[in-house]
Design a protein around this motif. Structure first.
Motif, PDB file in Angstrom:
ATOM      1  N   GLN A   1       0.838  -1.198   0.000  1.00  0.00           N
ATOM      2  CA  GLN A   1       0.000   0.000   0.000  1.00  0.00           C
ATOM      3  C   GLN A   1       0.872   1.247   0.000  1.00  0.00           C
ATOM      4  OE1 GLN A   1      -2.686   0.202   3.295  1.00  0.00           O
ATOM      5  NE2 GLN A   1      -3.630   2.104   2.672  1.00  0.00           N
TER       6      GLN A   1
ATOM      7  N   GLU B   1       0.442   5.288   0.701  1.00  0.00           N
ATOM      8  CA  GLU B   1      -0.527   6.225   1.263  1.00  0.00           C
ATOM      9  C   GLU B   1       0.196   7.339   2.018  1.00  0.00           C
ATOM     10  OE1 GLU B   1      -4.313   6.152   4.385  1.00  0.00           O
ATOM     11  OE2 GLU B   1      -2.967   4.455   4.215  1.00  0.00           O
TER      12      GLU B   1
ATOM     13  N   SER C   1     -14.622   0.865  -0.881  1.00  0.00           N
ATOM     14  CA  SER C   1     -14.218   0.179   0.351  1.00  0.00           C
ATOM     15  C   SER C   1     -13.238   0.984   1.197  1.00  0.00           C
ATOM     16  CB  SER C   1     -13.580  -1.176   0.006  1.00  0.00           C
ATOM     17  OG  SER C   1     -14.491  -1.990  -0.682  1.00  0.00           O
ATOM     18  N   CYS C   2     -12.523   1.928   0.575  1.00  0.00           N
ATOM     19  CA  CYS C   2     -11.461   2.599   1.341  1.00  0.00           C
ATOM     20  C   CYS C   2     -11.418   4.112   1.174  1.00  0.00           C
ATOM     21  CB  CYS C   2     -10.100   2.009   0.975  1.00  0.00           C
ATOM     22  SG  CYS C   2      -9.623   2.287  -0.756  1.00  0.00           S
TER      23      CYS C   2
ATOM     24  N   LYS D   1      -7.538   6.157  -0.746  1.00  0.00           N
ATOM     25  CA  LYS D   1      -6.633   5.635   0.282  1.00  0.00           C
ATOM     26  C   LYS D   1      -5.891   4.386  -0.181  1.00  0.00           C
ATOM     27  CE  LYS D   1      -6.831   6.872   4.226  1.00  0.00           C
ATOM     28  NZ  LYS D   1      -6.030   7.836   4.998  1.00  0.00           N
TER      29      LYS D   1
ATOM     30  N   CYS E   1      -6.710  -0.132  -0.691  1.00  0.00           N
ATOM     31  CA  CYS E   1      -6.952  -1.324   0.120  1.00  0.00           C
ATOM     32  C   CYS E   1      -6.814  -2.549  -0.787  1.00  0.00           C
ATOM     33  CB  CYS E   1      -8.345  -1.276   0.747  1.00  0.00           C
ATOM     34  SG  CYS E   1      -9.702  -1.343  -0.466  1.00  0.00           S
TER      35      CYS E   1
END
Length: 565
Positions: free
Chosen positions: A91, A93, A454-455, A485, A487
């Motif tokens: 990930q 971020e 979802s994110c 974000k 996910c």
């Protein structure tokens, strides 16, 4: 980490005897060697050791089923580098990159990742075997590709100078390992829902890139020595001439991949270091031929639906390559297709086959051009004509006259906005009075990535973004502005799929007057925007940002050439 404490934990849990501690102490400064010793000598499972170090270091341990299901592409990290150092990026971020490593104390690797990406590195712990398997599944870079390449003998770079070299290259491209390698590259692209595969030769490198949701990503490529064999294999699949490397060629591949019939449009062009090849992936099962699902705002959908029902005239869709113009036109044809209408298209190439529609593939090599095809089409008594693209004055002139003689004509044009299409046609030599009397409407469009439901998370935009958008901060109250974000659901990109943003210019009496006066595109745009009749691409995209469908950053990326007025 204090390794003796780990050894003490193993003693306490009965995994290692007290008398054996002395043999392990010399390895306490090297977790990797210590772990291997414990696994080989004491038969302690790797997962159990990773869970133990997770507890001691307070770093989360992740099992294989918690690994990402799709790859996180980062141009700064090659798959070869991931393999050699045994880590998996998870990930990205807010300036931080999360990676799964088997050795969280390998500071050399963590520092190398930080220096390569310019990001802070947050480690998670996974087993070495799980990381290797994930790299293979996600990037096609593990043992499968390695074994295939090992099966291919050393292949020198061939300069095709005589027929013997051509025959040799054809033999190499027909070898089973080369075929498996190309199949692997193609199947990986389909797995991650790529729209294009790029094979790019450079002086000391053979590069492969996938385009996913409109953005290109590097993937691990085979060695440079396999360049000729791989490109020749693709050309053989597309039934192209492998001996001809001096001229561009176009072809098609139709294959069945994982139970789905996939079309590939193949284009080759010569470069100084070999042929560059691009495969456009045309998945018939993924195309949506429902105009209601393209993402049109309700007001534009109503007006566009009215326009395509007209008996004659011209409707244009504009935008760059890959902006969804063909899909929009196919949806329009599907909407009006009925037994009482004859619909004929002339395309280059025919991307998808439409039921009940006569589709013509242009072949310039034998003189079957857009213009020549159109001359024959109008004698076929059609009701609706789709021209893949207006590329020259001759095609534009025939299209105009087809509209004048009672046909409904759809086509595309490469312009940045709707109003520019008018000035482009006039520049091509189309008479203003003909254009004003035939043009019904112009639709400009782009595709923006949709934030993952979802994110996505609430976001307060930076002043620089608001300034570029021309939006005052005090107007943000009540808006659902979000940021991407990342996910597992969205492969940690923050986005899943794309949706259209649109600029619809209806050719009203006022616009016709400006066409006859040969006014520039800016004046036409200003007239169309009066009383809120037309939104620009960025203004329409801003509606998507306000509702949380996409992000400000994505909208600015897609509409860089435009500023709110």
């Amino acid at each position: 980490m204090d390794h003796p404490s780990m050894i003490d934990c193993l003693v306490e849990r009965g995994k290692v005897g007290k008398e054996e501690v002395q043999a392990l102490l010399p390895l306490q400064s090297d977790w990797g060697r210590l772990k291997r010793k414990l696994m080989e000598t004491y038969l302690i499972p790797e997962q159990e050791l990773c869970q133990l170090i997770s507890e001691l270091l307070d770093i989360p341990f992740v099992t294989f089923d918690q690994f990402p299901k799709e790859p996180l592409f980062m141009n700064d990290l090659s798959v070869q580098f991931m393999k050699e150092n045994r880590f998996l990026p998870v990930q990205r971020e807010q300036g931080e990159l999360t990676v799964i490593v088997h050795d969280p104390l390998d500071f050399y690797t963590l520092d190398a990742i930080r220096m390569a990406t310019g990001l802070r590195v947050k480690p998670l712990i996974g087993t070495e075997s799980d990381i290797a398997e994930a790299l293979e599944q996600l990037y096609g870079a593990g043992t499968t590709m390695e074994k295939i390449i090992e099966d291919i003998d050393d292949i020198p770079e061939y300069q095709l100078e005589d027929e013997e070299d051509v025959d040799h290259l054809r033999d190499m491209a027909s070898e089973a390992p080369v075929i498996r390698l190309v199949n692997l590259i193609i199947s990986k692209a389909i797995d991650i829902k790529a729209s294009d595969i790029h094979f790019e030769p450079y002086e000391n490198q053979f590069r492969i890139r996938y385009r996913v949701d409109g953005v290109l990503h590097d993937v691990e490529a085979p060695p440079k020595r396999l360049q000729s064999a791989i490109i020749s294999r693709v050309k053989i699949m597309a039934k192209l001439n492998i001996a001809e490397r001096r001229l561009p060629q176009d072809g098609r591949i139709m294959v069945k991949v994982k139970g789905k019939e996939i079309d590939f449009r193949v284009s080759t062009v010569p470069t100084v270091h070999g042929e560059s090849v691009v495969l456009r992936i045309l998945d018939k099962t993924s195309i949506v031929l429902d105009i209601e699902r393209l993402g049109f705002p309700s007001d534009i959908l109503v007006e566009f639906d009215q326009a395509i029902q007209k008996p004659h005239g011209i409707i244009l869709v504009t935008g760059p390559t890959g902006s969804g113009k063909t899909t929009t036109l196919y949806c329009a044809l599907e909407k009006i297709n009925s037994p009482d209408k004859k619909i004929v298209t002339v395309e280059d190439p025919v991307e998808y086959q439409l039921r009940g529609v006569n589709q013509i593939q242009v072949k310039p090599a034998i003189g079957l051009t857009f213009a020549n095809s159109l001359r024959s089409i109008v004698r076929q008594d059609p009701d609706v004509i789709l021209i893949g693209e207006i590329r020259d004055a001759e095609t534009a002139d025939i299209a105009i006259h087809a509209a004048l003689t009672g046909h409904l004509v759809f086509s595309t044009l490469h312009t940045n906005d709707a109003a520019s299409a008018i000035t482009r046609l006039i520049d091509m030599g189309i008479e203003d009075y003909l254009l004003s009397s035939t043009l019904i409407s112009i639709l400009a469009q782009r595709l923006v990535r949709v934030t993952c439901p979802s994110c996505r998370a609430p976001y307060v935009p930076q002043d620089s973004f608001l300034k570029e958008m021309g939006v005052p901060r005090e107007s943000l109250s009540g808006m659902n502005i979000v940021e991407a974000k990342g996910c597992m659901e969205c492969n940690f990109t923050g986005y899943r799929g794309r949706i259209g943003i649109f600029e619809y210019l209806k050719v009203s009496d006022e616009i016709r007057g400006l066409i006859l006066e040969r006014k520039d595109s800016q004046m036409i745009k200003e007239q169309a925007r009066k009383k809120g009749r037309m939104r620009t691409l960025r203004e329409d995209g801003w509606l998507r940002v306000k509702e949380g469908t996409t992000t400000i950053q994505e909208l600015l990326r897609v509409t860089q050439e435009e500023a709110l007025q």
